[in-house]
Design an enzyme around this catalytic site. Sequence first.
Site, PDB file in Angstrom:
ATOM      1  N   THR A 175      26.085  75.414  58.567  1.00  0.00           N
ATOM      2  CA  THR A 175      25.492  74.504  59.544  1.00  0.00           C
ATOM      3  C   THR A 175      26.598  74.082  60.494  1.00  0.00           C
ATOM      4  OG1 THR A 175      25.917  72.285  58.725  1.00  0.00           O
ATOM      5  CG2 THR A 175      24.224  73.551  57.598  1.00  0.00           C
ATOM      6  N   GLU A 322      20.653  71.667  54.697  1.00  0.00           N
ATOM      7  CA  GLU A 322      21.044  71.302  53.335  1.00  0.00           C
ATOM      8  C   GLU A 322      19.858  71.294  52.378  1.00  0.00           C
ATOM      9  OE1 GLU A 322      22.061  70.056  56.099  1.00  0.00           O
ATOM     10  OE2 GLU A 322      24.173  69.441  56.001  1.00  0.00           O
ATOM     11  N   LYS A 432      22.337  51.137  69.118  1.00  0.00           N
ATOM     12  CA  LYS A 432      22.476  49.764  68.607  1.00  0.00           C
ATOM     13  C   LYS A 432      22.690  48.831  69.777  1.00  0.00           C
ATOM     14  CE  LYS A 432      24.433  51.608  64.466  1.00  0.00           C
ATOM     15  NZ  LYS A 432      25.285  52.726  64.880  1.00  0.00           N
ATOM     16  N   TRP A 437      18.149  47.897  66.478  1.00  0.00           N
ATOM     17  CA  TRP A 437      18.178  49.358  66.557  1.00  0.00           C
ATOM     18  C   TRP A 437      17.054  49.826  67.471  1.00  0.00           C
ATOM     19  CZ3 TRP A 437      19.190  52.095  61.245  1.00  0.00           C
ATOM     20  CH2 TRP A 437      20.471  51.748  60.794  1.00  0.00           C
TER      21      TRP A 437
HETATM   22  P1  AMP Z   1      19.403  71.495  60.775  1.00  0.00           P
HETATM   23  O1  AMP Z   1      20.273  71.282  59.598  1.00  0.00           O
HETATM   24  O2  AMP Z   1      20.099  72.114  61.921  1.00  0.00           O
HETATM   25  O3  AMP Z   1      18.164  72.211  60.391  1.00  0.00           O
HETATM   26  O4  AMP Z   1      18.972  70.054  61.311  1.00  0.00           O
HETATM   27  C1  AMP Z   1      18.331  69.128  60.489  1.00  0.00           C
HETATM   28  C2  AMP Z   1      18.107  67.849  61.242  1.00  0.00           C
HETATM   29  O5  AMP Z   1      17.132  68.023  62.272  1.00  0.00           O
HETATM   30  C3  AMP Z   1      17.526  66.764  60.371  1.00  0.00           C
HETATM   31  O6  AMP Z   1      18.506  66.123  59.599  1.00  0.00           O
HETATM   32  C4  AMP Z   1      16.881  65.854  61.410  1.00  0.00           C
HETATM   33  O7  AMP Z   1      17.842  65.014  62.020  1.00  0.00           O
HETATM   34  C5  AMP Z   1      16.383  66.827  62.447  1.00  0.00           C
HETATM   35  N1  AMP Z   1      14.955  67.097  62.243  1.00  0.00           N
HETATM   36  C6  AMP Z   1      14.391  68.127  61.584  1.00  0.00           C
HETATM   37  N2  AMP Z   1      13.044  68.048  61.618  1.00  0.00           N
HETATM   38  C7  AMP Z   1      12.738  66.916  62.307  1.00  0.00           C
HETATM   39  C8  AMP Z   1      11.521  66.258  62.682  1.00  0.00           C
HETATM   40  N3  AMP Z   1      10.320  66.752  62.381  1.00  0.00           N
HETATM   41  N4  AMP Z   1      11.608  65.105  63.376  1.00  0.00           N
HETATM   42  C9  AMP Z   1      12.811  64.586  63.707  1.00  0.00           C
HETATM   43  N5  AMP Z   1      13.983  65.159  63.402  1.00  0.00           N
HETATM   44  C10 AMP Z   1      13.958  66.305  62.707  1.00  0.00           C
END
Ligand code: AMP
Length: 533
Positions: A175, A322, A432, A437
């Site tokens: 990642t 993750e 913030k 928030w």
């Molecule tokens: P990645 O590891 O690149 O797949 O990114 C994961 C991150 O994407 C998560 O920790 C969230 O912050 C964001 N994310 C994934 N799905 C959503 C969703 N449906 N709504 C808002 N944020 C999301």
Amino acid sequence: MKTDERLTPAASAYDYPLLIRQLLHVPLTQARDTEIVYADQRRHDYATFGARLARLANALGTFGIRPGDTVAVMDWDSHRYLECFFAVPMTGAVLHTINIRLSPGQILYTINHAHDDLIFVHADFMPIIDEIRDDFDRDIRIVPLADYEALLEAADPDYAFPDFDERTRATTFYTTGTTGLPKGVYFTHRQLVLHSLGFMAGVNAVDGHGRFHRDDVYMPLTPMFHVHAWGAPYVATMLGAKQVYPGRYEPAALLRLIAAESVTLSHCVPTILQMLLSHPAAQTTDLSRWKVIIGGAALPPGLARRALDLGIDIYAAYGMSETCPLLTAATLTNDMLARDDDQRLQLRCKTGRPVPLVDLRVVDPDGNEMPRDGRTTGEVCVRAPWLTPGYLGEQERSEELWSDGYLHTGDVGHIDAEGFLQITDRIKDVIKSGGEWISSLELEGLISQHDAVDRVAVIGVPDATWGERPLALIVPVDTEHADADAIRAHVRGYVDRGILSRWAMPERIEFVTTIPLTSVGKIDKKKLREEFS
Ligand code: AMP
């Protein structure tokens, strides 16, 4: 616990290991004629797919690949990639899906860090390999994918895939993170099998829409290097559904494939769908049988409305690299489908309800669970059978990820009485302001519903009085008629109706021509903050 002496298994009882190999029973016996399609270049059936897995395993053997070795892939979405998803881990080796959107230096880091032994490389990525190969820290065999078909043809079609411990590592992926070096997540056979079952159970738990079933035609629109295209190719294969792999993502070609192959189910980040729907051919393509699961970033209601108007069954899901990735899905029960239009839209855009086996809670910094009132926010922490046990070779970051026995997502959100999670921000993106928030995602969702807005990103920028204030950056549909006052009036409408707190109103609105994206197509807020702070 007391042992029960009556529980002596039959001497020859099979202690069924949850191996990726076991996902193949249905496709190879009940769907032998169902097709796997590679763009407009190739199609074959599951019977052929099964034979090709054996040939690939033998080809890997002739290259000296043994259990525990690592085989990496740099390819666009293809039938070859799908074969590597199966054959590589089925031999006991580890599949490293290289993130081709990283910089050459980062790619080099991941190749060395993952201890790759062999890399299959598409011609488009050979220049990157040529640039970095002198810095490989071990002997790595580079196999051009141009040779792939010849390799398979020359290989023996028989291979007895062995049984081994289901806790053997099957895949690794890096990642990007927004700071520091890429981090390697990894998943075992057992985890990928359980994730496939959990994914299927989660999206199929409703009756009226959004299901993923045997009669679907599946096409990924999340690259296969990114957490195994959300593990959906494993689900599609397990079901014996028809699959379409589009190669490099190019809007006109994707729309053509959706029509020509009758694609019914895909998943992607919002920006990819945005790009597809903005293409002129979208207006003349029948998308009314298409289900699209949106994840990786919040589903903006404006985009959801546009998709629904074209007949697309769209809904959000949530997870992260993750977490393998699936944690929640916003599928609607019949009771929810019977609610009014606005409520249905809101639910589809919420982050969704945890799928079976996922223990998800929102907690304060001391680990106390927050009330499920649809308002009180905290960090989203999870347990599930398919979460990465840590970051590859990084003990300190692993302990941090898993502090107190829950995986800490770094996402902020709240849960309502019906169990719907709403992610309101990444911890580091939250604004913030004056001790309160403000949710950047909520503001983006509301602003996206104005007709003049094509894309929007909201970030916090330093403010002498309040610490931070929100700044909305908008790509207008039409630059000549971009009008900040009209957008402000639109947002004020939500304040007047009690939907948005007055405090969250962004005073600053700027029109921009583009919004920078990360390597996986999400808004790059770090870059925006650097630029606009
Ligand atoms: P990645 O590891 O690149 O797949 O990114 C994961 C991150 O994407 C998560 O920790 C969230 O912050 C964001 N994310 C994934 N799905 C959503 C969703 N449906 N709504 C808002 N944020 C999301």
